[in-house]
Enzyme design. Structure first.
Site, PDB file in Angstrom:
ATOM      1  N   PHE A 111     -31.885  31.395 -34.140  1.00  0.00           N
ATOM      2  CA  PHE A 111     -30.830  30.974 -33.207  1.00  0.00           C
ATOM      3  C   PHE A 111     -31.004  31.577 -31.824  1.00  0.00           C
ATOM      4  O   PHE A 111     -30.473  31.046 -30.841  1.00  0.00           O
ATOM      5  CB  PHE A 111     -29.456  31.315 -33.778  1.00  0.00           C
ATOM      6  CG  PHE A 111     -29.026  32.747 -33.620  1.00  0.00           C
ATOM      7  CD1 PHE A 111     -28.173  33.118 -32.593  1.00  0.00           C
ATOM      8  CD2 PHE A 111     -29.457  33.722 -34.503  1.00  0.00           C
ATOM      9  CE1 PHE A 111     -27.759  34.437 -32.444  1.00  0.00           C
ATOM     10  CE2 PHE A 111     -29.041  35.035 -34.375  1.00  0.00           C
ATOM     11  CZ  PHE A 111     -28.197  35.399 -33.340  1.00  0.00           C
ATOM     12  N   LYS A 112     -31.755  32.664 -31.711  1.00  0.00           N
ATOM     13  CA  LYS A 112     -31.938  33.301 -30.413  1.00  0.00           C
ATOM     14  C   LYS A 112     -32.620  32.362 -29.409  1.00  0.00           C
ATOM     15  O   LYS A 112     -32.492  32.536 -28.193  1.00  0.00           O
ATOM     16  CB  LYS A 112     -32.759  34.583 -30.552  1.00  0.00           C
ATOM     17  CG  LYS A 112     -32.231  35.575 -31.584  1.00  0.00           C
ATOM     18  CD  LYS A 112     -30.924  36.182 -31.158  1.00  0.00           C
ATOM     19  CE  LYS A 112     -30.363  37.124 -32.209  1.00  0.00           C
ATOM     20  NZ  LYS A 112     -30.998  38.413 -32.298  1.00  0.00           N
ATOM     21  N   ASP A 113     -33.344  31.357 -29.915  1.00  0.00           N
ATOM     22  CA  ASP A 113     -34.020  30.409 -29.015  1.00  0.00           C
ATOM     23  C   ASP A 113     -33.025  29.645 -28.141  1.00  0.00           C
ATOM     24  O   ASP A 113     -33.352  29.252 -27.018  1.00  0.00           O
ATOM     25  CB  ASP A 113     -34.852  29.400 -29.813  1.00  0.00           C
ATOM     26  CG  ASP A 113     -36.103  30.016 -30.412  1.00  0.00           C
ATOM     27  OD1 ASP A 113     -36.721  30.862 -29.752  1.00  0.00           O
ATOM     28  OD2 ASP A 113     -36.468  29.639 -31.549  1.00  0.00           O
ATOM     29  N   THR A 144     -34.646  38.516 -31.662  1.00  0.00           N
ATOM     30  CA  THR A 144     -34.517  38.472 -30.205  1.00  0.00           C
ATOM     31  C   THR A 144     -35.872  38.645 -29.527  1.00  0.00           C
ATOM     32  O   THR A 144     -36.173  37.982 -28.533  1.00  0.00           O
ATOM     33  CB  THR A 144     -33.537  39.560 -29.708  1.00  0.00           C
ATOM     34  OG1 THR A 144     -32.214  39.208 -30.106  1.00  0.00           O
ATOM     35  CG2 THR A 144     -33.567  39.684 -28.194  1.00  0.00           C
TER      36      THR A 144
END
Length: 462
Positions: A111-113, A144
């Site tokens: 999800f950090k993308d 991250t």
């Protein structure tokens, strides 16, 4: 749009100012002075928009005119154009009223993308306009780092230093970082845990005198407001796909640093009908203890099968505490100074009861995580990573999916955590095509002692 520090000192900054500053000068975190408000009619008008167009509508007020609309739209289009699923954040149904939102279709499968693909482009744009260079310094508990490197590696204006806890991230997570051999990318394994890495990063930001002249540090951790801003979008996206604004939605969020779920809190503050926000944690349960018992106290850090949540001090929690203390910066300064000395926070019963009307929490140990992965796969053929499994178990444990649709954020692809999948009695998934040779690629990283001066010397001499 102006931004203020949670600790009340310094002049308000505009978006570009907080983008480049990361941490506030007084050690606090930047938050908007006030939130943009989206009426029910405005939210209804957003229905059916592709993800990138919705992102522009949500993000634009936070940028506050400091970047031209056409430039901002192009950066957003480029950021999400690299995702492998056309929906960008697709929803998968698990049960009658239970869903997962897959946030792992970006280039590094986490999800950090969503935030870091955009953050890298925002930084490059602003630094190019200013003809400046900067040093990206960040700490990662697993995801991250690779997302930050992927978002920033091509910039001629950035030198990137990413700290990860030595032997405390999965092999896939480590290799996603350490096999990027661009000259401006520097991976550092610290002999300590994530909190040690994060603490050193904060200390470097507090005193940047060790840097060369005319060089500044830039934060890519979720202390940088731009990270939170980008994550708000997928809460609106899920809500709009499940009947918002007529229908309220609840969210179960695997979280260690509190940034991802804080974005949901901001979405609600903007007008998104959110019924409940569920904090899903592993054995490192400081957030769970707070929401259940008003007990935010440091304890020993545990190494688990969900390493991205192996965090004891949740940096973004300060942003919520700021609101709980009626946005009184002086009170927050006193509170955080006390926490630094005692390692514990307790808020007034009134403030705690008020916030519990929105937040709930659930803690899962490794055995419960594996059982959830196994049972979910048997019942639905869905394979969840261990972080997502904590979120799914929280929905089941709290019996949430009765009247309100509940969305669990699927924060990472299960391929990143084969140990957990195998311990759940299932076959480890294969790496996707673009990463098939990951285990054969050359690695490059340095191992350093857990010492701030050693780290500063390393950055100076690299």
């Amino acid at each position: 749009m102006k931004y203020i520090s949670t600790r009340g000192q310094g002049e308000p900054k505009d978006f570009q100012g907080v983008l480049l500053a990361g941490l506030a000068e007084d050690g606090g975190l930047y938050v908007p002075e006030s939130l943009p408000q989206f009426s029910a009619d405005k939210i209804s008008s957003l229905k059916g928009l592709p993800y990138n167009e919705l992102a522009f509508e949500i993000i634009k007020p936070f940028v506050g005119g400091t970047i031209a609309d056409d430039k901002l739209q192009q950066m957003i289009n480029d950021s999400y154009g690299s995702f492998s699923h056309k929906a960008v954040a697709p929803l998968q149904q698990l049960d009658a009223n239970q869903w997962v939102m897959e946030l792992f279709h970006g280039p590094t499968l986490a999800f950090k993308d969503f935030a870091l693909q955009l953050l890298g482009r925002l930084l490059d744009h602003v630094l190019t306009e200013r003809n400046e260079k900067a040093v990206v310094l960040g700490a990662t508990s697993g995801d991250t780092g690779s997302a930050a490197i992927e978002g920033c590696r091509h910039s001629e204006h950035l030198e990137i230093f990413i700290l990860h806890p030595y032997q405390r991230v999965s092999e896939v997570q480590r290799r996603q970082m350490t096999t990027i051999l661009d000259k401006n990318v520097h991976n550092i394994a610290i002999k300590g845990n994530f909190d040690d890495c994060q603490d050193m990063v904060k200390q470097c930001f507090a005193d940047q005198s060790f840097l060369p002249e005319n060089t500044r540090l830039v934060a890519v951790n979720s202390i940088n407001w731009a990270r939170i801003m980008a994550q708000i979008v997928y809460y609106f996206y899920a809500g709009l796909n499940l009947g918002t604004p007529e229908q309220a939605v609840s969210f179960s969020v695997p979280t260690g640093n509190f940034g991802d779920i804080f974005a949901g809190y901001i979405a609600r503050g903007m007008g998104l009908p959110v019924d409940k926000l569920i904090v899903a944690t592993n054995n490192n349960d400081i957030l769970h203890r707070f929401f259940q018992n008003n007990d935010y106290r440091k304890e020993s850090l545990h190494q688990t099968l969900s390493p991205s949540m192996d965090i004891m001090v949740s940096s973004n929690f300060e942003r919520l505490l700021f609101d709980m203390h009626k946005r009184d910066g002086a009170s927050m300064h006193e509170l955080m100074d006390k926490f630094q000395k005692t390692g514990t926070i307790q808020v007034s019963d009134t403030a705690w009861q008020d916030i519990k009307s929105l937040f709930d929490s659930c803690r899962s140990d490794d055995q419960q995580v594996c059982e959830t992965i196994t049972e979910l796969n048997a019942n639905t053929a869905y394979l969840a990573d261990p972080h997502t499994a904590t979120g799914i178990r929280a929905v089941q444990e709290l019996d949430l999916a009765r009247e309100t649709p509940v969305v669990t954020l699927a924060t990472a692809h299960p391929v990143k955590f084969p140990e957990a999948i195998v311990k759940a009695g299932l076959n480890a998934p294969s790496l996707p095509h673009h990463m098939a040779d990951l285990h054969d690629r050359e690695e490059r990283y340095d191992i350093l002692e857990n010492d701030l001066n050693i780290l500063k010397d390393y950055i100076q001499n690299t």
